[in-house]
Every structure is written in C-alpha cells, then in structure tokens.
Design an enzyme around this catalytic site. Structure first.
Site, PDB file in Angstrom:
ATOM      1  CG  HIS A 158      -0.505   0.059   2.528  1.00  0.00           C
ATOM      2  ND1 HIS A 158      -0.252   1.243   3.170  1.00  0.00           N
ATOM      3  CD2 HIS A 158      -0.209  -0.917   3.422  1.00  0.00           C
ATOM      4  CE1 HIS A 158       0.159   0.992   4.409  1.00  0.00           C
ATOM      5  NE2 HIS A 158       0.216  -0.303   4.584  1.00  0.00           N
ATOM      6  CG  ASP A 186       2.487   0.283   7.928  1.00  0.00           C
ATOM      7  OD1 ASP A 186       2.053  -0.162   6.866  1.00  0.00           O
ATOM      8  OD2 ASP A 186       1.760   0.509   8.925  1.00  0.00           O
ATOM      9  CD  GLU A 233      -3.031  -1.394   5.463  1.00  0.00           C
ATOM     10  OE1 GLU A 233      -3.021  -2.448   6.091  1.00  0.00           O
ATOM     11  OE2 GLU A 233      -2.632  -0.308   5.956  1.00  0.00           O
ATOM     12  CD  GLU A 234      -1.587   2.362   7.649  1.00  0.00           C
ATOM     13  OE1 GLU A 234      -2.289   1.938   8.579  1.00  0.00           O
ATOM     14  OE2 GLU A 234      -0.428   1.980   7.443  1.00  0.00           O
ATOM     15  CD  GLU A 261       1.429  -3.749   5.427  1.00  0.00           C
ATOM     16  OE1 GLU A 261       2.399  -3.080   5.806  1.00  0.00           O
ATOM     17  OE2 GLU A 261       0.279  -3.259   5.363  1.00  0.00           O
ATOM     18  CG  HIS A 287       0.390   2.979  12.624  1.00  0.00           C
ATOM     19  ND1 HIS A 287      -0.977   2.789  12.582  1.00  0.00           N
ATOM     20  CD2 HIS A 287       0.870   2.368  11.523  1.00  0.00           C
ATOM     21  CE1 HIS A 287      -1.287   2.067  11.511  1.00  0.00           C
ATOM     22  NE2 HIS A 287      -0.180   1.802  10.857  1.00  0.00           N
TER      23      HIS A 287
END
Ligand SMILES: [Zn+2]
Length: 354
Positions: free
Chosen positions: A64, A179, A211-212, A234, A321
């Site tokens: 992604h 990510d 995606e998130e 990923e 994140h």
C-alpha cells in the site's frame, strides 16, 4: 538508482490515505522501465510486467502507498489548526512533533503539534494521556485569514515530518512510512531483479491506496487484476523491544515475518508452507508469526473473487504508526530475495495445490 536512494525517495514522499499522488509519481519514476502502468479513481497504481504473456496464472504483488497522518478539521480564531487522525495513532505519540501541512499552493509548510510546557501543566494534566481532539497544529498563523493566505484550509492533508536516514554501520534505516513504502520498494526491486527472465506466471503489481483506513484500495485491485494468488508485502510492527525473547516473532534484522494468522486472515497453510520451504531451500532467514491483532491488505485480497490464496511477507518496523520507524536494510534485501525465489518457482500445478 541504488536501492537505498529508492527507499529514501519513496518513504520521504507525502501520501496520507486518499492523497497518495506523490508516492504514485515516485513509483512511476522508479519502475517505468519494468512494464506499463494503469491507474483507477482511488489512485491505485497497477504495473503490468513487460514479460507477461497470455495464458499464465496471474500473481498480484500488493503493497500500500498510503501512510498514517492527519487532516485539518477546522481553524481556530487564533490561527491554530485542529485536526483528525488518519489511520491508527496512539494519542501520546502525537504532541511536540514536526508535521508537513500540504497547502493548496502545491507545496508543504512546517507545523508543530502544540503542547503546553510542563511549567503550566497541572498535576492531573501531567499524568493524563492527551486527547487528539484537544490538540492543535501551530503553523505560525495568527488568524483564520492568515492561515488561509498560507494555502491551508479545512481538509488540508498533514504528513508526519521525518526524513529517511541510513546508518551504514548497522544497516538500519530510520524514517517515516516504512509501513508500507518498504513493501512498495521491495516489489520494484523484485521486478528489477527478474527483468528479462521468463517465468511460469504473469506478474501485476498493485500499489494500493487507503490501506490505513480499512484496506479500501485492495478491494478494487483484486477485482481489477483477478489474480490466481497474491503476495502482500508489508511493513509489519516489530515486537522486539517490549516482549520477552520467547514471545518475539518480528525482530528487526532477523528477516521477513510470515504470519500464519492475524485478526482478519488465516493464511492459506499450503501457500504459507510453500513459501517457508522456499526460504529454507534458498537459505533466506524468515520469522514465523502468530498474531491476534493487526491486519493487512491480505484481509481484503484473500476473500475477493473466488478466494485468492495470499501470503504476507512482513518487513519488521519498530514504532510503526509514529513519526519515526526503525527497519533493517538486511530485512528489505531478504524480502526481495524471498519474493524473487517464490516467483521463479510458482506455476500452474503448484498453485492448483493451494
Ligand atoms: Zn501497512
């Protein structure tokens, strides 16, 4: 371009969910020699490998393009920006960080997530976790008009500001959006390694958006590509700094992690075993994971069409994140080797056994 400068270019690009344009452009620049592109309205980017021929099974290589960030919700009278999170954030990781606010003038400007100095905090403020709804971003504007004149408005995208740094002494990368931009660069590296080689499968890379916010782009890529199998690359959250050693399954520097299960998928055990056997045969270090949390685009892919056998090759990322992650270039390289080895072996007969 070297693998490192490709990683730096693609990870540094701005692209919160729904605003992945810069990332898509960077991938087009990096992978233009490897096939032809298509795009859809969600800004999913498709790359069809030049060497593809008719009547072969199709493998979707998924990663992604979006990253977690924020969006301006409203502007206070004093020019401070209130914002909402895009993707999953822990609120205590947000204050006192530098961000890039994307303006409607086609550039970004710096902002700081404001926080009260300890001198002014009450005892209870010092002890309690801050709440994102009460935070603001300071771009130096003193009024709504001044913020607007700087090109900032409600819905302006906000990107964590971090620039990818490489330490050649330990092969570690420090930066943002590992990510899943490391997944994106891994796919390009795999396709580059396989350039000119005849395979028994056709390859389509699906660089998926959003995606998130719930694996939205991948729902379309599966429908468009209609793959026979999929490999999801990923950036997977590392667990090596807070779990006891016997529980650690995603250690930075110990190779890509192949998960048997997460909160949204039980990995096809036959495809998973095939990939683990290949890793053993080619002497590629891998880690095996059993996760009760987390999910990837594989959650959408494996339930699409008539069911698509899907595995996840996860590159460990510490502090996912947040503004800054830590990953190993060795893990990226071993993910490339594993992806390449799997693709040179996959064929119709093997896929039929999945
Ligand atoms: Zn991801």
């Amino acid at each position: 371009m070297s693998q490192l400068s490709r990683i730096q270019k693609i990870c540094d690009a701005n692209g919160i969910s729904g605003f992945e344009d810069e990332v898509v452009l960077a991938i087009r620049q990096e992978a233009g020699e490897l096939g032809h592109f298509a795009e859809d309205s969600l800004r999913n980017l498709y790359l069809y490998r030049t060497e593809n021929t008719e009547n072969k099974p199709v493998v979707l290589l998924d990663a992604h393009t979006d990253e977690v960030g924020f969006m301006v919700k409203c502007i206070r009278d004093d020019g401070m920006l209130e914002f909402i999170p895009i993707g999953g954030w822990v609120s205590s990781n947000v204050p006192a960080h530098l961000v890039r606010v994307q303006t409607n003038l086609g550039k970004t400007i710096p902002g700081i997530v404001g926080s009260k100095p300890p001198h002014y905090q009450s005892e209870s403020e010092r002890k309690s976790a801050p709440d994102i709804a009460s935070m603001y971003i300071d771009i130096g504007a003193r009024s709504v008009e001044e913020a607007l004149s700087m090109g900032v408005d409600i819905a302006s995208p906000i990107i964590p500001d971090a620039v990818c740094i490489y330490n050649e002494n330990n092969n570690l990368l420090f930066g943002k959006a590992f990510d899943c931009r490391l997944g994106c660069t891994t796919i390009i590296d795999v396709l580059e390694d396989l350039k000119g080689e005849q395979l028994q499968v056709n390859l389509v890379a699906g660089f998926a958006s959003q995606e998130e916010v719930g694996c939205r782009g991948a729902q379309l890529t599966a429908r468009k590509v209609k793959p026979d199998v999929a490999i999801c690359f990923e950036g997977s959250p590392a667990d090596d700094t807070f779990l006891p050693p016997y529980q650690q399954q995603t250690i930075v520097g110990k190779g890509p992690m192949l998960r048997f299960i997460d909160s949204k998928m039980i990995t096809n055990p036959r495809f998973q075993q095939f990939a683990l056997d290949i890793a053993k045969e080619f002497d590629i270090p891998v880690q095996k994971g059993v996760r009760n949390g987390g999910a990837t685009n594989a959650s959408a892919l494996h339930l699409s069409e008539q069911g698509i056998p899907t595995i996840v090759i996860g590159i460990p990322v510490r502090y996912a994140h947040t503004h800054w992650g830590v990953s190993s270039l060795d893990d990226v390289q071993n993910s490339v080797r594993l992806g390449r080895a799997i693709l040179t072996r996959l064929n119709e007969q093997i896929i039929a056994t999945f």
